[in-house]
Each structure stands twice: as C-alpha cells, then as structure tokens.
Design a protein around this motif. Structure first.
Motif, PDB file in Angstrom:
ATOM      1  N   SER A  86     -16.478  13.949 -54.090  1.00  0.00           N
ATOM      2  CA  SER A  86     -17.424  13.316 -53.170  1.00  0.00           C
ATOM      3  C   SER A  86     -18.084  12.081 -53.776  1.00  0.00           C
ATOM      4  N   SER A  87     -18.046  11.945 -55.099  1.00  0.00           N
ATOM      5  CA  SER A  87     -18.711  10.793 -55.719  1.00  0.00           C
ATOM      6  C   SER A  87     -17.774   9.587 -55.826  1.00  0.00           C
ATOM      7  N   LEU A  88     -16.596   9.666 -55.158  1.00  0.00           N
ATOM      8  CA  LEU A  88     -15.637   8.556 -55.254  1.00  0.00           C
ATOM      9  C   LEU A  88     -16.291   7.252 -54.822  1.00  0.00           C
ATOM     10  N   LYS A  89     -16.128   6.211 -55.649  1.00  0.00           N
ATOM     11  CA  LYS A  89     -16.676   4.905 -55.301  1.00  0.00           C
ATOM     12  C   LYS A  89     -15.587   3.867 -55.415  1.00  0.00           C
ATOM     13  N   VAL A  90     -15.515   3.019 -54.426  1.00  0.00           N
ATOM     14  CA  VAL A  90     -14.536   1.936 -54.429  1.00  0.00           C
ATOM     15  C   VAL A  90     -15.302   0.638 -54.627  1.00  0.00           C
ATOM     16  N   SER A  91     -14.999  -0.079 -55.697  1.00  0.00           N
ATOM     17  CA  SER A  91     -15.661  -1.361 -55.937  1.00  0.00           C
ATOM     18  C   SER A  91     -14.669  -2.483 -55.709  1.00  0.00           C
ATOM     19  N   LEU A  92     -15.086  -3.431 -54.936  1.00  0.00           N
ATOM     20  CA  LEU A  92     -14.290  -4.647 -54.776  1.00  0.00           C
ATOM     21  C   LEU A  92     -15.074  -5.749 -55.459  1.00  0.00           C
ATOM     22  N   ARG A  93     -14.439  -6.410 -56.380  1.00  0.00           N
ATOM     23  CA  ARG A  93     -15.158  -7.399 -57.176  1.00  0.00           C
ATOM     24  C   ARG A  93     -14.453  -8.735 -57.053  1.00  0.00           C
ATOM     25  N   ASN A 102     -24.253 -13.408 -45.803  1.00  0.00           N
ATOM     26  CA  ASN A 102     -23.105 -14.094 -45.202  1.00  0.00           C
ATOM     27  C   ASN A 102     -21.860 -13.227 -45.145  1.00  0.00           C
ATOM     28  N   ILE A 103     -21.818 -12.176 -45.981  1.00  0.00           N
ATOM     29  CA  ILE A 103     -20.603 -11.383 -46.067  1.00  0.00           C
ATOM     30  C   ILE A 103     -20.778 -10.080 -45.278  1.00  0.00           C
ATOM     31  N   MET A 104     -19.716  -9.643 -44.622  1.00  0.00           N
ATOM     32  CA  MET A 104     -19.750  -8.413 -43.836  1.00  0.00           C
ATOM     33  C   MET A 104     -18.627  -7.515 -44.337  1.00  0.00           C
ATOM     34  N   ALA A 105     -18.914  -6.235 -44.542  1.00  0.00           N
ATOM     35  CA  ALA A 105     -17.885  -5.301 -44.996  1.00  0.00           C
ATOM     36  C   ALA A 105     -18.005  -4.019 -44.186  1.00  0.00           C
ATOM     37  N   GLU A 106     -16.850  -3.441 -43.832  1.00  0.00           N
ATOM     38  CA  GLU A 106     -16.856  -2.143 -43.171  1.00  0.00           C
ATOM     39  C   GLU A 106     -15.582  -1.397 -43.540  1.00  0.00           C
ATOM     40  N   VAL A 107     -15.623  -0.082 -43.468  1.00  0.00           N
ATOM     41  CA  VAL A 107     -14.487   0.759 -43.834  1.00  0.00           C
ATOM     42  C   VAL A 107     -14.021   1.514 -42.592  1.00  0.00           C
ATOM     43  N   LYS A 108     -12.713   1.423 -42.321  1.00  0.00           N
ATOM     44  CA  LYS A 108     -12.137   2.199 -41.226  1.00  0.00           C
ATOM     45  C   LYS A 108     -11.554   3.460 -41.834  1.00  0.00           C
ATOM     46  N   MET A 109     -12.075   4.636 -41.425  1.00  0.00           N
ATOM     47  CA  MET A 109     -11.659   5.910 -42.007  1.00  0.00           C
ATOM     48  C   MET A 109     -10.375   6.398 -41.329  1.00  0.00           C
ATOM     49  N   PRO A 110      -9.661   7.359 -41.948  1.00  0.00           N
ATOM     50  CA  PRO A 110      -8.417   7.880 -41.345  1.00  0.00           C
ATOM     51  C   PRO A 110      -8.624   8.390 -39.928  1.00  0.00           C
ATOM     52  N   LYS A 143     -19.387  -1.082 -52.662  1.00  0.00           N
ATOM     53  CA  LYS A 143     -19.254   0.314 -53.103  1.00  0.00           C
ATOM     54  C   LYS A 143     -19.289   1.231 -51.888  1.00  0.00           C
ATOM     55  N   TYR A 144     -18.531   2.318 -52.009  1.00  0.00           N
ATOM     56  CA  TYR A 144     -18.389   3.191 -50.851  1.00  0.00           C
ATOM     57  C   TYR A 144     -18.150   4.627 -51.290  1.00  0.00           C
ATOM     58  N   ASP A 145     -18.866   5.583 -50.653  1.00  0.00           N
ATOM     59  CA  ASP A 145     -18.654   7.022 -50.869  1.00  0.00           C
ATOM     60  C   ASP A 145     -17.835   7.576 -49.706  1.00  0.00           C
ATOM     61  N   PRO A 146     -16.538   7.871 -49.908  1.00  0.00           N
ATOM     62  CA  PRO A 146     -15.719   8.367 -48.786  1.00  0.00           C
ATOM     63  C   PRO A 146     -16.053   9.805 -48.428  1.00  0.00           C
ATOM     64  N   ARG A 147     -15.829  10.102 -47.118  1.00  0.00           N
ATOM     65  CA  ARG A 147     -16.116  11.458 -46.637  1.00  0.00           C
ATOM     66  C   ARG A 147     -14.859  12.127 -46.077  1.00  0.00           C
ATOM     67  N   GLU A 148     -13.738  11.389 -46.081  1.00  0.00           N
ATOM     68  CA  GLU A 148     -12.487  11.935 -45.537  1.00  0.00           C
ATOM     69  C   GLU A 148     -11.342  11.675 -46.509  1.00  0.00           C
ATOM     70  N   GLU A 149     -10.313  12.543 -46.413  1.00  0.00           N
ATOM     71  CA  GLU A 149      -9.084  12.292 -47.167  1.00  0.00           C
ATOM     72  C   GLU A 149      -8.167  11.389 -46.349  1.00  0.00           C
TER      73      GLU A 149
END
Length: 899
Positions: A26-33, A56-64, A84-90
C-alpha cells in the motif's frame, strides 16, 4: 526478412532520462522526475523560471478500473518536479502529465502495480512505451520476491537495437536499448522462459529531431538490343525484364558507348531472363528476347567489403572516411543513408582500383545511424551505430505543438471556404478557379477578410475531390493547386497537409515572418512546428477554424534555419524547409518597385525601375531561371533617386528576380515574372491507374499521368518507401505512363510534380503487400524526370461551351395529351409538358418508330416552363415517345404510342 532484433542478459547501465521508483504494497509511490534544467528549458521554457510550477502543471492517474485519481505534485525547488502517488488497485495504471492542457513528452506514462505477495516479475519505464531513434530508451525490471529463475530480454523492430543491462543489486535491473530507426518495437521480457505480465510490450519510436542524408551509386548490367532502334524511338519505347522467379521490373533504355541501343538493369537472380521492349504497348521487332545472367553477375551484399573506423566513431566538423569494395560483389546499386542529430554532408570518390572512399561530415555530436545497402540488401554489420564526438555548432531549437480538429464537413450546395495569408499584394491581381470532380471549371470569388488575409468562396455542385487554383499575376501562389474534398474525407494523414508562404522561402531577422499551413484534408491530429538555427525562435500560431492556420516566427540572428512541420509525428511533404534569414532590413524598406512588366520574351531585354526614396547604399539584382541558372541583372542610375534593373531571359517559364539593398531583400523581392508562353499548369494534370492503389511486391505496376491541356513542362515523379523501386516513364497518347516495381511491403509515397508544384492528390499514399524481396532499412527514394511535350485531348479539340449545372427534379414534371397514347398518320399529334415546379433545365423530346425517327417534332415554350409539343408520323406501327427533363426521364417516359 527477419526484423531487426537484439537480445541480451546483463551488461552496463546508461543513465535514464526519467525514472519511476516503485515499492510494493500500500505504500507504493511512483515518482516522476524532470531531471535537468535543460529538459525544463526545452519543454517548459519560459514559464518555469517565473512561476510556481505546480500551478501550471496538471497530473492525474487513470486506474485499471477506469476511475481517475489525483497524485501529489511536489516542486523540488531545483528546476524539477516530483509526482507521487499511492495506488489502491492492482494492474496497469496511466499517469497523465499536462502543462496548460498540453501533454508533456511521453505522457501518458504506463506503470504496473502488483500486491506484495504476488511474486511476479514486473517491468516499468518510458522505454516500454515510446522512444526516439538514435537515443537510448530505458526501463526497469523488478524481480523482488520472484524467487529463482533466468531473466532474458529481446527487442525486435525495424532495426537492430543494442541492449545493455545493469543489475542494481536491490532486486531491480536497469535496461537500456538503442533503436536506430523509427517504428514499432516489440520488447519481450521472459522470466524462467515465460513472458512476464504485459510482455511483449510495444514501444513507438519516433524520428523526432533526426536529420537524414542519402546518396546512391553503383553499377548496372548492360545488354545490347538486337536489331536497329532510332534515337527518336527511345522516347516512346519502354522495356522490362522478367527474372526466372517471375519478378518483373522496368529497365532503362540507353545509348551504349558502342553506339548501339541497350538496356540497363540490376540482376537480382541467376538464370534465363526475358526482356520485353514495347512501343505504345506493342512488342517491337525481335521482342521479347532472352538473356542469361550468371551467378557471379548477381549483386551479393555479403561479398561487399567495408573497412574504416568511421563506421564505429567519428568527429564533428571534419570528414570521417571509410572504404567500400564492391569489386567481387557483382552488379548492384549501393545506397547509403546517414541519420542523426545533424544532416551530415556525404562525399563519394571512386578510386582507380574500384574501391569507393565514402566520407561524411556531421556538425553535431551524438549517435548516428549508417544504413549501407548493396543490391537492396544490407552489407554485413549494417545498420552501423556511430558515436560522434566533438564540438557542436550551438544551433538552437524551438518547437510548438497544437492540436488540429477536423474541419467542418462540407456538402453540395453549401458555401465552401479556403483561406490564406499573403501580405503586401493587391487583391486586384489575385484570381481563383475551382474544378469539380467531373472536370467543370468555374471562377471562384476572392474576398479580403483583413489586411493580407484572403478567402476563396465557392458553392460545389457535386461530391468528391475539387481542385482549387489560386493565382497571383497568373502564377500559382505557394501551395496551389489545392485539394478540397466535398463530403466525407477519403483519406487522412501527414501527406495531405500543405504549407506555403514567404516565411518558408526567406525571412528577415528581428521581425515576424509568416507562412500558411492547410490541414483540412488531413483530418484531426497534432501539428508540431520546429525551428532550428543560429538563435532561439519565437513562434506564433493563429487557427482560422476552417482547416487552415497562419504561422509566424521571429529570430534575432541571420543565417540558415530549418523549419520542420510534422503532423501526427510524420513530416509533411517537402519538410524540413531550408530558409535563409537575412539581416534586419534597415533602409531596404524604403525601396519601391515601379513599372514591373506583366510578362517577358526569351532573348529580349526586360526592365523595371527601383525608387530609392532617400536610401543610401548598394543595390544589386540576380535572376534565377526555371532550370536553376543564376544570372546578374544590369543596374543603372537613371535620374537621382531612380534606377533601372534590366535582365535578359534565356528560357521560357517563371523566373525569380532577387533585388537586394546592402545584401538584404527589398520588401517585394523575390519578384516573379512569366517569360514566353509558359502554360504548364499543375492544376490540369491528373493521375490514375492501378499503380496508385494497393500493389504487390515483385509485380510491375503502372499508372497514367494525364497531361492533356496542361501545357509543356517538367514532370518529376519521386517514390519514397521501404525499398528503392525500379521505375521508368514513357510517352503515351494522353500523357505519360509510369511503371515501377516495389520490393518490400509497406507504405510508399509517390510525389508527382509539374513545373515544381505538386499536382492535386500528390503525394499519393500507396500500400504494397506481399513477400519481402529486399531488406528494410531507412526510407529509400527513387525518382524519374521527363520534359513533357504539349498534349491536347481529342475531347478538348471537339469540346464546345460547357453546360451550366442545373438544379432540377424531373419527378415534379407532368405531361398530358392524346399524343402520348395514340397518334394518327400525317396529322399534328399534340401533348403538353408542365415543369413549373421542377427547377431549371432543358426539355428533350424524341420520337422513334419502326423505320427510325419520325419526320417532324415541334416544341414551343409557353412561359413559366410550360411547353406545347406536336409531331407528325408517316408510317404505321408502334412508336416510342421519350420526354426528358435534363438527363432524367419524366414520370411515364418512355411512352408507347400506337399509330
């Protein structure tokens, strides 16, 4: 052919451009640098220095599951951001990163999320989704918790791709591969001989920013034709050669050193070949005849010897030389292309012992891809990856990207509009015509929308592709003739985008230079405009919402610039454009042109005048003929502030006159003038035939280029595609027949130009299907050029005035009278026709009996489309009465009448 492929286990690591950190659970974090200031300058300049990046920047994650989640954006205060993002789905997630609504390069990024107990091997990173040819693409493989097992990778695609790996000793492996050609690459990752989840991955590699140069040299086999052939006959003869396998290709007829006429061809296989020589489709005497090709004559790329370190490493700003020995490799063409960060100049010298010395001179450091093919197959080691080091030329690059929506659909009877910007002209000298798919030409209306912006208006009467010609002083403006489809588009893509205008021919430092881009025919897509040269550029873009747009750019330094125009990541025709930017005009703006002639004659002096209006400096002029020859103009002071500019044209056609003041073009320069009878009109040239549709590899195919009523000019046909094509062009009654044989499957683009302008529909997109008879490398170019003679169609010789297009409905016509049912000998038999509600058209009445047409028919118009008709018959029997309103029968017609 086997696709280019590479596979690897473990090796060294190259620094990734982007990275994605992932830990499990659950602590998975994705960093885009965004790792470097340079990167931000390239993609976020100039706003990143002056504002808070996060606003100025917009970010969003589309889950499965399809739901959208919001990651956290952190400004690292060092010119970079982390997401950074904490995923909730596989499963597979997509991360979208946008600035001002525009995706940043590589967005959306895909990554896979597993649970902590899954034990799966996973792969993530930008190299699994996209990349740039000639630049390393990276991704990471995680084997944490996966147990023991062998890990293997393979990359397959349009080119070889060197793979390097680095074990990070933390359960992850960093992988880098170097694709050497654009296209789709399949990346397979196996663990314990089984594909991991998501494998094989498909990465799209673009050629963004790559410059390409190409040369072709080589030898052909020559055979003398039996019998006598006159020089005059060569123009109307065509020859083809059929190999034992059935492969048939056009071959060239030429005068041999012995004085005889012979054929020139590249043998591809040993055995007995059949040569056919035809005139207007009929075999000449002794045709077909047989020739035998021996094994040692067939071109064999494996027997070509290449030597020199310049195929491994090179230096900028100097000649890097390697040698190619084809002496023992038979007959075959040698083609060389070099692709990399700069367009490397290529030189080829043939030494007396038959060994070629080839050198290339790059101006920018980086990776270069060298494709070396002989007889359409790669020589051993090709494509070569060359690392070039040294100083660059400090060329600056600026790029903007805009989404183009589909233009509104136009229908028959609606007002159609085509707009263009052409500053500094008078609308009085503009004229436009529209030719319908049926071949009817009509004048179109031109309106000045605002200063320098014009629109062509017309109302189409039929569906299909229309030709819109726009001329200024009887010369097509850049981009004309235009294709304009009424109704649904038949095709889409970069090859249907057009660009033209002063800013693509020349420019001036310190001021905005403009040109037009027409994307209407190409459909929806992403238009990218890049400018590269001695200084940074400011690019402005105005969308006119009708499928056209106006682009302007400003640079501070004079010099040579390249303008790249891409639509959906593919160069449009003739891109990149080479533009010379002259120094700021200074007093050149004061100069005026006076008494410029409408036309000129060959070998007769022509002159015009220049008013200096107080400017002091040097005035000079050059005239460039249609064939490209440059001659000086004679300039003489007439009276104080006035000079005459005189030149002597030596050939027919459109001449360009460059008038410069202190080395800078005056505002009206280059001036265009038509010399002699130049009636070559690209708008009147049409192409048709099976060679423009879907073709088969290894099969000879042809098309007709109809030049009737298009005047005499230079016809140039160029084919770009996955293989070179043998091509010839011969004269036929209605124009010219082009024949060619594609060797590799894929898309070919055929450009047909008449006097330097694309005909409507050019470049044509042609798909070749079938087996692969040559190895695919970089794009290959083949071309043929013919000086045409004037042709007039038989139809045109007889053609009278063109009928107007009527709007009518024959079903609303009524008729009555005894003459439509029964008739009497030698009497006036009558009936009436009422067409008051049927629109406008012409009434046709015909009466046919047992012995042919009847003796007498009379029609009288009584007003408001009401007609009275009577006829006289002399023989008994059954007659047919035909009544038509325009081309259509009225209700009840044809009538059967008994006499």
């Amino acid at each position: 052919m086997d696709p280019g492929g590479s596979s690897s286990r473990l090796g060294d690591q190259r620094d990734p451009h982007w990275y994605i950190d992932s830990t499990y659970a659950s602590s998975l974090k994705v960093s885009l640098r965004l790792p470097t200031r340079q990167f931000l300058e390239d993609y976020f300049h100039p706003w990143y220095r002056h504002s808070d990046i996060r606003s100025n920047i917009m970010a969003e994650v589309k889950m499965p599951s399809g739901h959208i989640d919001q990651p956290v954006i952190e400004d690292n205060r060092d010119g970079t951001v982390s997401i950074k993002y904490d995923p909730r789905e596989e499963g597979v997630h997509e991360l979208y990163v946008k600035y001002n609504g525009e995706h940043v390069q590589g967005s959306p990024y895909k990554f896979h999320v597993d649970s902590i107990s899954s034990g799966y091997v996973t792969a993530y990173g930008p190299g699994l989704i996209n990349g740039v040819s000639g630049e390393p693409s990276q991704f990471t493989i995680s084997t944490k918790g996966a147990g023991a097992g062998g890990l293997s990778m393979a990359v397959e695609g349009p080119s070889k791709a060197e793979i390097t790996c680095h074990d990070n000793k933390d359960g992850t492996v960093s992988v880098s591969y170097l694709p050497t050609a654009p296209g789709e690459y399949k990346i397979s990752v196996r663990f314990g001989d089984k594909h991991i989840k998501g494998s094989p991955f498909v990465a799209k590699v673009t050629g963004e920013g790559r410059k390409r140069n190409q040369i072709s040299v080589g030898s052909c086999s020559e055979v003398t034709l039996p019998g006598k052939v006159n020089d005059d006959d060569i123009r109307s003869l065509n020859a083809s050669i059929q190999a034992p396998s059935g492969l048939e290709e056009p071959c060239f007829l030429k005068r041999l050193p012995s004085g005889n006429i012979g054929i020139s061809f590249t043998p591809r296989e040993a055995g007995q070949h059949i040569v056919s020589v035809k005139k207007m489709g009929v075999h000449i005497q002794n045709s077909p005849f047989n020739i035998t090709v021996h094994e040692q004559e067939v071109g064999d790329a494996k027997k070509v010897k290449v030597s020199g370190t310049a195929l491994k490493e090179g230096k900028t700003q100097c000649e890097n030389t390697f040698s190619v020995d084809t002496r023992n490799a038979g007959y075959g063409g040698l083609s060389l292309s070099i692709e990399g960060p700069s367009k490397a100049e290529i030189q080829c010298a043939d030494s007396k012992d038959g060994v070629l010395a080839i050198s290339y001179k790059p101006t920018e450091p980086g990776y270069y891809i060298v494709n070396l093919k002989f007889a359409d197959h790669h020589v051993e080691g090709s494509p070569f990856t060359v690392k070039v080091t040294g100083e660059g030329s400090n060329r600056q690059r600026e790029k903007i990207q805009r989404h183009r929506d589909s233009a509104p659909l136009t229908e028959v009877g609606t007002n159609c509009k085509l707009t263009f910007k052409m500053p500094g002209i008078t609308s009085f000298d503009l004229a436009a015509t529209v030719t319908s798919p049926g071949g009817v030409s009509e004048d179109a209306e031109i309106q000045e929308v605002e200063d320098g912006l014009y629109s062509v208006h017309f109302v189409p009467k039929e569906l299909g592709v229309h030709t819109v010609s726009v001329k200024y002083r009887e010369i097509h403006i850049p981009g004309s003739p235009f294709q304009f489809t009424v109704g649904p588009l038949r095709d889409s893509g970069a090859h249907l985008v057009k660009a033209g205008g002063g800013g693509l021919e020349r420019g001036e430092a310190g001021r905005f230079n403009e040109f037009n881009v027409w994307t209407r025919e190409a459909g929806a897509g992403q238009l990218a405009i890049s400018l590269e040269g001695p200084s940074k550029a400011e690019i402005d873009f105005k969308d006119r919402k009708d499928g056209s747009c106006d682009v302007s750019y400003k640079v501070d330094e004079p010099g040579e610039y390249r303008i790249g125009l891409k639509f959906n990541e593919q160069h449009i025709p003739d891109s990149p454009f080479k533009v010379y930017i002259s120094p700021a005009a200074g007093d050149a703006y004061l100069l005026e042109v006076a008494q410029f002639p409408d036309s000129a004659q060959v070998d007769k002096p022509t002159q015009f005048y220049i008013r200096m209006n107080g400017a002091k400096g040097n005035l000079n002029g050059t005239v460039i003929s249609p064939s490209g020859k440059t001659d000086d103009c004679f300039i003489q002071n007439i009276d104080g502030d006035q000079y005459s500019v005189r030149f002597m044209p030596r050939e027919n056609g459109v001449h360009n006159i460059n008038v410069k003041f202190n080395g800078v073009h005056i505002p009206a320069s280059p001036l265009r003038i038509k010399v002699g009878k130049d009636d070559a009109d690209p708008a009147a040239v049409h192409a048709h035939g099976p060679g423009l549709g879907t073709v088969k590899t290894g099969a000879k195919t042809d098309l007709i280029i109809d030049t009737c009523n298009a005047g005499a000019g230079i016809l140039a046909v160029t084919v770009d595609g996955p293989s070179r094509v043998s091509m010839d062009c011969t004269e036929v009654e209605e124009g010219y027949k082009v024949r060619y044989t594609p060797l590799s499957p894929g898309f070919y683009y055929m450009s047909i130009k008449y006097n330097g302008a694309h005909i409507v529909g050019s470049p044509f997109k042609i798909e070749a299907t079938g087996g692969n008879l040559a190895e695919i490398g970089a794009q290959e170019t083949s071309s043929v050029t013919v000086e045409t003679v004037q042709k007039v169609s038989k139809a045109a010789q007889k053609q009278g005035p063109v009928l107007p297009h009527f709007k009518s409905d024959a079903t609303k016509v009524t008729s009555k009278g005894m003459g439509l049912k029964k008739a009497y000998l030698n009497k006036h038999n009558q009936f009436t026709v009422h067409a008051g509600d049927a629109g406008t058209n012409i009434l046709y009445v015909g009466i046919y009996g047992p012995k042919g047409p009847c003796d007498e028919v009379q029609l009288k118009h009584k007003g408001k489309n009401n007609y009275e008709c009577w006829y006289v018959v002399r023989d008994r029997g059954d007659y047919i009465v035909i009544v038509k309103w325009g081309d259509d029968h009225i209700p009840g017609s044809p009538y059967k009448v008994e006499v």
